[in-house]
Design a protein around this motif. Structure first.
Motif, PDB file in Angstrom:
ATOM      1  N   ASP A 289       3.023  38.177  -4.714  1.00  0.00           N
ATOM      2  CA  ASP A 289       2.786  37.220  -5.907  1.00  0.00           C
ATOM      3  C   ASP A 289       3.300  35.883  -5.433  1.00  0.00           C
ATOM      4  N   GLY A 290       3.290  35.117  -6.503  1.00  0.00           N
ATOM      5  CA  GLY A 290       3.842  33.737  -6.337  1.00  0.00           C
ATOM      6  C   GLY A 290       2.709  32.895  -5.111  1.00  0.00           C
ATOM      7  N   ALA A 291       3.629  32.492  -4.008  1.00  0.00           N
ATOM      8  CA  ALA A 291       3.076  31.800  -2.953  1.00  0.00           C
ATOM      9  C   ALA A 291       2.502  32.839  -2.164  1.00  0.00           C
ATOM     10  N   GLY A 292       2.632  34.114  -2.200  1.00  0.00           N
ATOM     11  CA  GLY A 292       2.064  34.961  -1.420  1.00  0.00           C
ATOM     12  C   GLY A 292       2.537  35.329  -0.096  1.00  0.00           C
ATOM     13  N   GLU A 293       3.840  34.723   0.261  1.00  0.00           N
ATOM     14  CA  GLU A 293       4.173  34.609   1.702  1.00  0.00           C
ATOM     15  C   GLU A 293       5.315  35.494   2.268  1.00  0.00           C
ATOM     16  N   SER A 294       5.992  35.775   0.986  1.00  0.00           N
ATOM     17  CA  SER A 294       7.351  36.728   1.492  1.00  0.00           C
ATOM     18  C   SER A 294       8.068  37.103   0.543  1.00  0.00           C
ATOM     19  N   PHE A 295       8.939  37.854   0.354  1.00  0.00           N
ATOM     20  CA  PHE A 295       9.918  38.456  -0.628  1.00  0.00           C
ATOM     21  C   PHE A 295      10.943  37.523  -0.917  1.00  0.00           C
ATOM     22  N   SER A 296      10.603  36.569  -1.641  1.00  0.00           N
ATOM     23  CA  SER A 296      11.514  35.551  -2.250  1.00  0.00           C
ATOM     24  C   SER A 296      11.339  35.385  -4.082  1.00  0.00           C
ATOM     25  N   PRO A 297      12.250  34.610  -4.538  1.00  0.00           N
ATOM     26  CA  PRO A 297      11.985  34.284  -5.793  1.00  0.00           C
ATOM     27  C   PRO A 297      10.809  33.559  -6.285  1.00  0.00           C
ATOM     28  N   ASP A 298      10.254  32.677  -5.429  1.00  0.00           N
ATOM     29  CA  ASP A 298       8.846  32.110  -5.594  1.00  0.00           C
ATOM     30  C   ASP A 298       7.475  32.859  -4.626  1.00  0.00           C
ATOM     31  N   GLY A 299       7.970  33.557  -3.860  1.00  0.00           N
ATOM     32  CA  GLY A 299       6.968  34.143  -3.160  1.00  0.00           C
ATOM     33  C   GLY A 299       6.693  33.263  -1.693  1.00  0.00           C
ATOM     34  N   ARG A 300       7.584  32.089  -1.570  1.00  0.00           N
ATOM     35  CA  ARG A 300       7.165  31.442  -0.430  1.00  0.00           C
ATOM     36  C   ARG A 300       8.110  32.068   0.920  1.00  0.00           C
ATOM     37  N   ALA A 301       7.630  31.385   2.115  1.00  0.00           N
ATOM     38  CA  ALA A 301       8.378  32.044   3.256  1.00  0.00           C
ATOM     39  C   ALA A 301       9.723  31.665   3.365  1.00  0.00           C
ATOM     40  N   LEU A 302      10.425  32.606   3.862  1.00  0.00           N
ATOM     41  CA  LEU A 302      12.100  32.711   3.809  1.00  0.00           C
ATOM     42  C   LEU A 302      12.423  32.039   5.300  1.00  0.00           C
ATOM     43  N   VAL A 303      11.590  32.131   6.250  1.00  0.00           N
ATOM     44  CA  VAL A 303      11.577  31.611   7.594  1.00  0.00           C
ATOM     45  C   VAL A 303      10.807  30.597   7.970  1.00  0.00           C
ATOM     46  N   ARG A 304      10.930  29.234   8.675  1.00  0.00           N
ATOM     47  CA  ARG A 304      10.062  28.289   8.885  1.00  0.00           C
ATOM     48  C   ARG A 304       9.378  28.742  10.095  1.00  0.00           C
ATOM     49  N   ARG A 305       9.507  29.538  10.942  1.00  0.00           N
ATOM     50  CA  ARG A 305       8.882  29.922  11.995  1.00  0.00           C
ATOM     51  C   ARG A 305       8.095  30.954  12.082  1.00  0.00           C
ATOM     52  N   LEU A 306       6.735  31.256  12.225  1.00  0.00           N
ATOM     53  CA  LEU A 306       5.781  32.380  11.978  1.00  0.00           C
ATOM     54  C   LEU A 306       6.317  33.292  12.897  1.00  0.00           C
ATOM     55  N   LEU A 307       6.137  34.621  12.616  1.00  0.00           N
ATOM     56  CA  LEU A 307       6.652  35.778  13.321  1.00  0.00           C
ATOM     57  C   LEU A 307       5.485  36.072  14.227  1.00  0.00           C
ATOM     58  N   VAL A 356      13.270  38.460  13.173  1.00  0.00           N
ATOM     59  CA  VAL A 356      12.566  37.195  13.134  1.00  0.00           C
ATOM     60  C   VAL A 356      11.969  36.794  14.404  1.00  0.00           C
ATOM     61  N   ASP A 357      11.120  35.947  14.611  1.00  0.00           N
ATOM     62  CA  ASP A 357      10.651  35.500  15.750  1.00  0.00           C
ATOM     63  C   ASP A 357      11.881  35.048  16.737  1.00  0.00           C
ATOM     64  N   ALA A 358      11.627  35.459  17.937  1.00  0.00           N
ATOM     65  CA  ALA A 358      12.803  35.195  18.775  1.00  0.00           C
ATOM     66  C   ALA A 358      13.414  33.860  19.006  1.00  0.00           C
ATOM     67  N   ASP A 359      12.607  32.926  18.779  1.00  0.00           N
ATOM     68  CA  ASP A 359      12.831  31.471  18.832  1.00  0.00           C
ATOM     69  C   ASP A 359      13.185  30.676  17.338  1.00  0.00           C
ATOM     70  N   ALA A 360      13.182  31.809  16.369  1.00  0.00           N
ATOM     71  CA  ALA A 360      13.663  30.979  15.171  1.00  0.00           C
ATOM     72  C   ALA A 360      15.384  31.020  15.253  1.00  0.00           C
ATOM     73  N   GLU A 361      15.780  29.707  14.697  1.00  0.00           N
ATOM     74  CA  GLU A 361      17.216  29.555  14.599  1.00  0.00           C
ATOM     75  C   GLU A 361      17.966  29.760  13.247  1.00  0.00           C
ATOM     76  N   GLU A 362      19.048  30.432  13.362  1.00  0.00           N
ATOM     77  CA  GLU A 362      19.732  30.771  12.279  1.00  0.00           C
ATOM     78  C   GLU A 362      20.507  29.319  11.769  1.00  0.00           C
ATOM     79  N   GLY A 363      20.311  28.861  10.451  1.00  0.00           N
ATOM     80  CA  GLY A 363      20.711  27.847   9.954  1.00  0.00           C
ATOM     81  C   GLY A 363      19.857  26.658   9.969  1.00  0.00           C
TER      82      GLY A 363
END
Length: 427
Positions: A289-307, A356-363
């Motif tokens: 639901d929502g943005a249809g991207e992820s498990f978040s309050p508005d359905g938007r992605a929680l990680v900026r880098r694709l998996l 998450v994707d190996a190149d995703a950076e925390e923070g």
């Protein structure tokens, strides 16, 4: 018989296998299991012997052992299994037991080693399990015969399954053929662990799994309902009038997702084989639901880098269940693995891991608190539901009730469990 010799009031002299079969025979189709199958320590021991020592069990992902020497351990009833990446980058599984006098080789959890050195008498094993050094070994003893005992291990698109049986069920390869195309675009084999949380539920492992297999109770998950459609899991005739508009919105999102998956060549159709094979499974890609991207309050992605190899974020979720102990949610931005592991007749460990994707950076690309918020809250709520149910099935007033239409997968899990237990008794 003197008072001190009298058996406890709850003692039952009948063989445990006889009581098991009587309990399974007593269950009416479409109804919950009898209380003894959730509360009797002797029947729990049969669960450990017939399910946890015989079936393929999900224990983790290759992302948890990314480098040579990295290991994880998992307890399957009384057995401790060591999963280790060797010096040749192969992932192996061994009994976590020294071949000398049986001491545990490594402590529970995760770690990294050069060699495996027993803390008792310093017997030393390579990452391939071979015995490298044993002080004062008797003359004539062949070290080649004293390597660590291996455990069957199978990787399925980055997910690790082990089986303690000498002759494991032979259908995991067939299951892998079906689910691998669904999982492959997420490239879990090259993901990394962003977070892992262990939660102990005060309930029998089957109650944990039954709770997971339905959304009849999902009104109790406000955080999860932000991204699940209000009518998720309901057949058309089950949708109440007040939710008709929501259901039409869900159907449109489903049509849009199917069309996009077809364009991208992503498998999406439901494959459901939960009951009749040793590795019962269910896989399907579904809209969020929502943005249809992820498990978040508005359905938007929680990680900026694709998996992995996924080209965009709005691809809903890929859901996978495997009997007896695992479920998985894979989105375009991250994946979540869940493993249920029995600790006792009325305690179950639920291990949740965010990848998450190996190149995703925390923070930079993600915030761990935001990434894990929905499922930390949902898991805690589920733990409360399981504890309530364990207390109820232990009550003398408990009688197994009928499942609702929305609990078809619970019936499938219970049927799978009953079939496997009967098969093992008949061996």
């Amino acid at each position: 018989m003197t008072l001190i010799d009298r058996p406890p009031a709850h003692a039952d002299a009948r063989p445990a296998t006889q009581r098991l079969l009587e309990a399974l025979d007593a269950r009416r189709p479409g109804h919950a299991l009898p209380a003894a199958l959730y509360t009797d320590p002797d029947l729990h021991e049969l669960d450990l012997r017939f399910i946890w020592q015989r079936q393929w069990i999900f224990v983790g992902s290759v992302a948890e052992v990314p480098e040579a020497g990295d290991y994880l351990t998992v307890d399957l009833g009384p057995s401790s299994v060591l999963v280790l990446r060797d010096d040749d980058e192969q992932v192996r599984a061994f009994r976590n037991v020294c071949r000398h006098r049986g001491a545990r080789l490594v402590e529970p959890g995760h770690g990294s080693v050069g060699n495996l050195v027993c803390g008792y008498h310093r017997w030393t094993y390579g990452t391939d399990g071979a015995l490298r050094h044993a002080p004062q070994l008797m003359p004539g003893t062949d070290p080649a015969c004293l390597g660590l005992r291996t455990v069957a291990l199978r990787e399925v698109a980055g997910l690790l399954f082990v089986c303690l049986a000498a002759d494991p069920p032979d259908d995991l390869d067939r299951v892998a053929e079906v689910v691998d195309p669904y999982l492959a675009p997420h490239r879990l084999s090259s993901a990394k662990v962003a977070a892992q949380v262990d939660l102990v539920e005060d309930g029998n492992w089957k109650l944990t799994m039954e709770n997971n297999r339905e959304c009849y109770h999902c009104d109790g998950h406000p955080e999860l309902l932000c991204s699940l459609f209000p009518t998720w899991g309901l057949a058309a005739h089950q949708v109440p009038e007040r939710l008709r508009a929501d259901h039409e919105r869900y159907l449109q999102a489903e049509r849009d997702l199917v069309a996009r998956c077809e364009e991208l060549g992503l498998p999406h159709a439901l494959v459901d084989d939960l009951v009749h094979r040793s590795v019962g499974f269910r896989v399907q890609r579904e809209p969020l639901d929502g943005a249809g991207e992820s498990f978040s309050p508005d359905g938007r992605a929680l990680v900026r880098r694709l998996l992995g190899d996924l080209p965009e974020f709005r691809l809903g979720r890929l859901g996978l269940h495997t009997q007896p102990n695992a479920w998985f949610h894979l989105q375009a931005d991250h994946a979540i693995t869940f493993a249920a592991l029995p600790l006792s007749v009325d305690r179950t460990l639920v291990r949740t891991t965010w990848l998450v994707d190996a190149d995703a950076e925390e923070g930079v690309d993600y915030d761990v608190e935001e990434l894990t918020a929905t499922w930390r809250a949902t898991n805690a709520q589920d733990a409360d539901f399981v504890a309530l149910t364990q207390a109820g099935v232990a009550d003398p007033g408990y009688e197994p009730g009928p499942y609702s239409e929305a609990e078809g997968q619970v019936e499938a899990f219970v049927s799978w469990y009953a079939d496997r237990m009967r098969e093992e008794v008949a061996r």
